[in-house]
Design a protein around this motif. Structure first.
Motif, PDB file in Angstrom:
ATOM      1  N   VAL A 432       0.868  -1.179   0.000  1.00 43.71           N
ATOM      2  CA  VAL A 432       0.000   0.000   0.000  1.00 43.71           C
ATOM      3  C   VAL A 432       0.901   1.223   0.000  1.00 43.71           C
ATOM      4  CG1 VAL A 432      -1.766   1.309   1.233  1.00 43.71           C
ATOM      5  CG2 VAL A 432      -1.818  -1.190   1.287  1.00 43.71           C
ATOM      6  N   LEU A 433       0.758   2.070  -1.019  1.00 40.35           N
ATOM      7  CA  LEU A 433       1.558   3.293  -1.099  1.00 40.35           C
ATOM      8  C   LEU A 433       0.642   4.481  -0.858  1.00 40.35           C
ATOM      9  CD1 LEU A 433       4.482   4.320  -1.784  1.00 40.35           C
ATOM     10  CD2 LEU A 433       3.555   4.920  -4.031  1.00 40.35           C
ATOM     11  N   LEU A 434       0.988   5.288   0.137  1.00 40.81           N
ATOM     12  CA  LEU A 434       0.217   6.472   0.495  1.00 40.81           C
ATOM     13  C   LEU A 434       1.054   7.711   0.213  1.00 40.81           C
ATOM     14  CD1 LEU A 434      -2.198   7.885   1.960  1.00 40.81           C
ATOM     15  CD2 LEU A 434      -1.000   7.448   4.113  1.00 40.81           C
ATOM     16  N   THR A 435       0.623   8.539  -0.749  1.00 36.20           N
ATOM     17  CA  THR A 435       1.331   9.800  -1.026  1.00 36.20           C
ATOM     18  C   THR A 435       0.602  10.911  -0.286  1.00 36.20           C
ATOM     19  OG1 THR A 435       0.039  10.057  -3.073  1.00 36.20           O
ATOM     20  CG2 THR A 435       2.223   9.086  -3.276  1.00 36.20           C
ATOM     21  N   ILE A 436       1.364  11.726   0.446  1.00 33.74           N
ATOM     22  CA  ILE A 436       0.746  12.727   1.317  1.00 33.74           C
ATOM     23  C   ILE A 436       1.494  14.047   1.242  1.00 33.74           C
ATOM     24  CG2 ILE A 436      -0.702  11.893   3.230  1.00 33.74           C
ATOM     25  CD1 ILE A 436       1.666  10.569   4.468  1.00 33.74           C
ATOM     26  N   GLY A 437       0.727  15.157   1.294  1.00 33.94           N
ATOM     27  CA  GLY A 437       1.333  16.490   1.290  1.00 33.94           C
ATOM     28  C   GLY A 437       0.529  17.468   0.462  1.00 33.94           C
ATOM     29  N   ALA A 438       0.750  18.768   0.732  1.00 32.86           N
ATOM     30  CA  ALA A 438      -0.021  19.829   0.066  1.00 32.86           C
ATOM     31  C   ALA A 438       0.797  20.586  -0.969  1.00 32.86           C
ATOM     32  CB  ALA A 438      -0.544  20.809   1.124  1.00 32.86           C
ATOM     33  N   GLY A 439       2.002  20.089  -1.272  1.00 31.69           N
ATOM     34  CA  GLY A 439       2.852  20.797  -2.238  1.00 31.69           C
ATOM     35  C   GLY A 439       2.592  20.369  -3.661  1.00 31.69           C
ATOM     36  N   ASP A 440       3.679  20.101  -4.404  1.00 32.43           N
ATOM     37  CA  ASP A 440       3.512  19.708  -5.811  1.00 32.43           C
ATOM     38  C   ASP A 440       3.716  18.206  -6.009  1.00 32.43           C
ATOM     39  OD1 ASP A 440       6.226  19.564  -5.410  1.00 32.43           O
ATOM     40  OD2 ASP A 440       6.776  20.834  -7.118  1.00 32.43           O
ATOM     41  N   ILE A 441       3.558  17.433  -4.946  1.00 30.53           N
ATOM     42  CA  ILE A 441       3.678  15.981  -5.066  1.00 30.53           C
ATOM     43  C   ILE A 441       2.622  15.426  -6.020  1.00 30.53           C
ATOM     44  CG2 ILE A 441       2.206  15.475  -3.053  1.00 30.53           C
ATOM     45  CD1 ILE A 441       4.128  13.139  -2.420  1.00 30.53           C
ATOM     46  N   ASP A 442       1.518  16.168  -6.188  1.00 31.53           N
ATOM     47  CA  ASP A 442       0.461  15.703  -7.094  1.00 31.53           C
ATOM     48  C   ASP A 442       0.942  15.599  -8.541  1.00 31.53           C
ATOM     49  OD1 ASP A 442       0.608  18.560  -7.013  1.00 31.53           O
ATOM     50  OD2 ASP A 442      -1.298  18.664  -8.076  1.00 31.53           O
ATOM     51  N   GLN A 443       2.025  16.338  -8.878  1.00 38.58           N
ATOM     52  CA  GLN A 443       2.554  16.286 -10.251  1.00 38.58           C
ATOM     53  C   GLN A 443       3.237  14.939 -10.534  1.00 38.58           C
ATOM     54  OE1 GLN A 443       3.218  19.653 -12.152  1.00 38.58           O
ATOM     55  NE2 GLN A 443       1.866  20.650 -10.709  1.00 38.58           N
ATOM     56  N   LEU A 444       3.529  14.189  -9.460  1.00 45.14           N
ATOM     57  CA  LEU A 444       4.218  12.899  -9.636  1.00 45.14           C
ATOM     58  C   LEU A 444       3.271  11.707  -9.583  1.00 45.14           C
ATOM     59  CD1 LEU A 444       7.366  13.477  -7.367  1.00 45.14           C
ATOM     60  CD2 LEU A 444       7.275  13.496  -9.862  1.00 45.14           C
ATOM     61  N   LEU A 445       1.998  11.959  -9.348  1.00 45.79           N
ATOM     62  CA  LEU A 445       1.067  10.851  -9.101  1.00 45.79           C
ATOM     63  C   LEU A 445       0.942   9.907 -10.296  1.00 45.79           C
ATOM     64  CD1 LEU A 445      -1.751  12.678  -7.103  1.00 45.79           C
ATOM     65  CD2 LEU A 445       0.206  11.399  -6.219  1.00 45.79           C
ATOM     66  N   LEU A 446       0.789  10.446 -11.492  1.00 45.70           N
ATOM     67  CA  LEU A 446       0.642   9.585 -12.675  1.00 45.70           C
ATOM     68  C   LEU A 446       1.907   8.781 -12.957  1.00 45.70           C
ATOM     69  CD1 LEU A 446      -1.575  11.716 -15.082  1.00 45.70           C
ATOM     70  CD2 LEU A 446      -2.216   9.724 -13.721  1.00 45.70           C
ATOM     71  N   PRO A 447       3.111   9.426 -12.919  1.00 45.16           N
ATOM     72  CA  PRO A 447       4.333   8.620 -13.090  1.00 45.16           C
ATOM     73  C   PRO A 447       4.489   7.525 -12.031  1.00 45.16           C
ATOM     74  CG  PRO A 447       4.854  10.953 -13.313  1.00 45.16           C
ATOM     75  CD  PRO A 447       3.427  10.867 -12.888  1.00 45.16           C
ATOM     76  N   ILE A 448       4.123   7.829 -10.783  1.00 45.73           N
ATOM     77  CA  ILE A 448       4.200   6.811  -9.717  1.00 45.73           C
ATOM     78  C   ILE A 448       3.234   5.672 -10.027  1.00 45.73           C
ATOM     79  CG2 ILE A 448       3.703   6.323  -7.281  1.00 45.73           C
ATOM     80  CD1 ILE A 448       4.649   9.196  -6.653  1.00 45.73           C
ATOM     81  N   LYS A 449       2.024   6.021 -10.429  1.00 43.28           N
ATOM     82  CA  LYS A 449       1.022   4.999 -10.759  1.00 43.28           C
ATOM     83  C   LYS A 449       1.514   4.102 -11.901  1.00 43.28           C
ATOM     84  CE  LYS A 449      -3.814   4.441 -12.064  1.00 43.28           C
ATOM     85  NZ  LYS A 449      -5.006   5.086 -12.637  1.00 43.28           N
ATOM     86  N   ASP A 450       2.139   4.722 -12.910  1.00 42.78           N
ATOM     87  CA  ASP A 450       2.692   3.934 -14.039  1.00 42.78           C
ATOM     88  C   ASP A 450       3.714   2.917 -13.548  1.00 42.78           C
ATOM     89  OD1 ASP A 450       1.141   5.239 -15.869  1.00 42.78           O
ATOM     90  OD2 ASP A 450       2.685   6.652 -16.497  1.00 42.78           O
ATOM     91  N   ILE A 451       4.590   3.366 -12.626  1.00 42.23           N
ATOM     92  CA  ILE A 451       5.626   2.481 -12.088  1.00 42.23           C
ATOM     93  C   ILE A 451       4.995   1.305 -11.348  1.00 42.23           C
ATOM     94  CG2 ILE A 451       7.400   2.333 -10.273  1.00 42.23           C
ATOM     95  CD1 ILE A 451       8.279   5.168 -11.158  1.00 42.23           C
ATOM     96  N   LEU A 452       3.971   1.597 -10.537  1.00 42.40           N
ATOM     97  CA  LEU A 452       3.327   0.525  -9.772  1.00 42.40           C
ATOM     98  C   LEU A 452       2.592  -0.454 -10.686  1.00 42.40           C
ATOM     99  CD1 LEU A 452       1.924   2.481  -6.679  1.00 42.40           C
ATOM    100  CD2 LEU A 452       4.126   1.352  -6.937  1.00 42.40           C
ATOM    101  N   GLU A 453       1.963   0.070 -11.731  1.00 39.47           N
ATOM    102  CA  GLU A 453       1.244  -0.820 -12.663  1.00 39.47           C
ATOM    103  C   GLU A 453       2.211  -1.772 -13.384  1.00 39.47           C
ATOM    104  OE1 GLU A 453      -0.934   2.029 -14.960  1.00 39.47           O
ATOM    105  OE2 GLU A 453      -2.741   1.812 -13.717  1.00 39.47           O
TER     106      GLU A 453
END
Length: 456
Positions: A432-453
């Motif tokens: 289970v990977l939990l990404t947390i924070g109010a900065g620009d971490i949201d810009q990495l969400l799709l690349p992270i998801k691609d890696i996990l898939e």
């Protein structure tokens, strides 16, 4: 506003600024603005008709926004005072207003239902907006998150007298509002760069409660450290999961579902099912339903709306849900929010390893709450800690992510944003990977998801 033909936003990509931009475009006004970086949200605004640039350059301001008699300039306090465009508008005597000031003007003629609090205000205001939208009352809504049911942070109604507003305490912004009713979810100290002390922070919320209109109501979390200063003829109620005039009973959690009965001062509404079945949303839904109920939403309307609520993006947002790997994203950026988010994930997945990727937000918040952050993050099975996202702030000597990292007691890794994707690509123990924070971490969400898939 009738004389204003164009609105220029400095910081247009902010979640709160963008809903105002959308509002004015819906009214046929010309909208333009500046922001520091291009994001999916600014791209959406451009598609909808806004002119946006990403360099602080007066020459890039459209000519139709350079007439001070027909242009309103809206800014967010997060924009630094040395911004060239801010200086240009000040020096040329334009009408310049804070976002909250404009929002206060827009909502003054309606029944404003304002959701405030250190945390929970985006989820509760989104829930409340969805409840009203699905009921006979309808509503307008200015939200601090993209509501998945509508893919927007702005909801409009031609006929409703209600406006749902996420009331932000940063820089005392919520003092510009005119609440008919208000919800306060929490008053844990935050933004001490603005307030200095917890006492001043609490005074700001007391001032907010004094703005509630006579005939209205305040619904506040049971047992929070707040002495409201309401006007005569303003009713005060409390709520929580299990205490207060509004609460839940017969809570049933299992098979990926949460159901409970909703207790009000006059009736108990049975079999409420949460569309986003996370334990923390029991309490969020109680507060939201309380305001809706006080304004006449029926039992059947409450049941339907809560079951169909899909949540706001970046608020306990499931991006990937497979038997092997789960990815959840959450905007949590205060120690109390982190603890609630991590605890909720561990309750959902008690037999899986929970790895958290946290990006601290602001040097001052990191400095003020480093021990508390470390305690909350230690609830994880493993932490990957990123550098601080500075937002509006300049660096503070001696304040880095390491002051949190050194006190975290679970297994941990310290890395910068650029190192994160290769690190995750080489990890074979993610459950289970939990990404947390109010900065620009949201810009990495799709690349992270691609890696996990690719790992499946």
């Amino acid at each position: 506003m009738n004389n204003i033909q164009s609105i220029y936003f400095i910081g247009i990509g902010g979640i709160g600024m963008s809903n105002l931009a959308r509002y004015f475009m819906s009214k046929g006004k010309k909208v333009a603005g500046y922001d520091r970086t291009e994001t999916p949200l600014t791209k959406e605004l451009v598609k909808e008709g806004a002119a946006i640039h990403y360099t602080d350059d007066v020459n890039l301001i459209p000519d139709y926004c350079k007439d001070k008699f027909t242009t309103l300039v809206v800014y967010t306090p997060a924009v630094p005072a040395d911004n060239e465009e801010v200086k240009f508008f000040h020096e040329n005597n334009f009408i310049i207003q804070k976002r909250a000031q404009v929002l206060g003007t827009i909502t003054k003629a309606s029944k404003a239902l304002c959701c405030a609090g250190t945390h929970g205000k985006t989820t509760t205001s989104s829930m409340l907006a969805h409840i009203l939208k699905q009921s006979h009352l309808d509503c307008n809504a200015f939200l601090g998150g993209i509501l998945k049911n509508y893919n927007s942070n702005l909801l409009l109604s031609a006929n409703s007298e209600f406006t749902v507003v996420e009331a932000d305490e940063y820089d005392r912004s919520f003092h510009w509002l005119h609440p008919y009713m208000a919800l306060i979810t929490s008053v844990d100290p935050d933004h001490l760069d603005i307030y200095g002390t917890e006492e001043e922070y609490l005074k700001s919320f007391e001032k907010f409660t004094s703005l509630i209109q006579p005939g209205g109501a305040l619904v506040m979390k049971h047992n929070i450290k707040l002495s409201p200063k309401v006007r005569e003829n303003v009713r005060v109620f409390t709520y929580s999961t299990d205490k207060g005039e509004f609460h839940a009973k017969n809570i049933k959690i299992g098979n990926g579902e949460i159901r409970f009965d909703f207790v009000t001062p006059k009736e108990t509404i049975d079999n409420i099912q949460l569309g986003v079945p996370v334990k923390i949303n029991i309490e969020n839904s109680i507060g939201s339903m309380a305001l809706a109920w006080l304004n006449g939403v029926t039992a059947d309307e409450l049941r339907h709306s809560m079951a169909t609520f899909q949540g706001a993006k970046r608020r306990f947002d499931f991006l990937m849900k497979t038997d092997r790997i789960v990815m959840i994203d959450d905007y949590a950026h205060h120690p109390e929010e982190l603890a609630a988010s991590i605890t909720s994930v561990k309750e959902l997945y008690p037999d899986k390893k929970v790895t958290g990727v946290f990006q601290p937000h602001l040097y001052t918040r990191t400095r003020d709450f480093a021990p508390e952050f470390a305690r909350s993050l230690s609830l994880l099975d493993e932490l990957i800690l990123l550098d601080i996202y500075p937002a509006r702030e300049k660096p503070i000597e001696g304040v880095t992510s390491k002051i949190i990292f050194d006190e975290v007691t679970c297994p941990k890794i310290l890395c910068n944003k650029e190192e994160l994707l290769p690190l995750l690509a080489n990890k074979n123990d993610i459950e289970v990977l939990l990404t947390i924070g109010a900065g620009d971490i949201d810009q990495l969400l799709l690349p992270i998801k691609d890696i996990l898939e690719q790992k499946i």
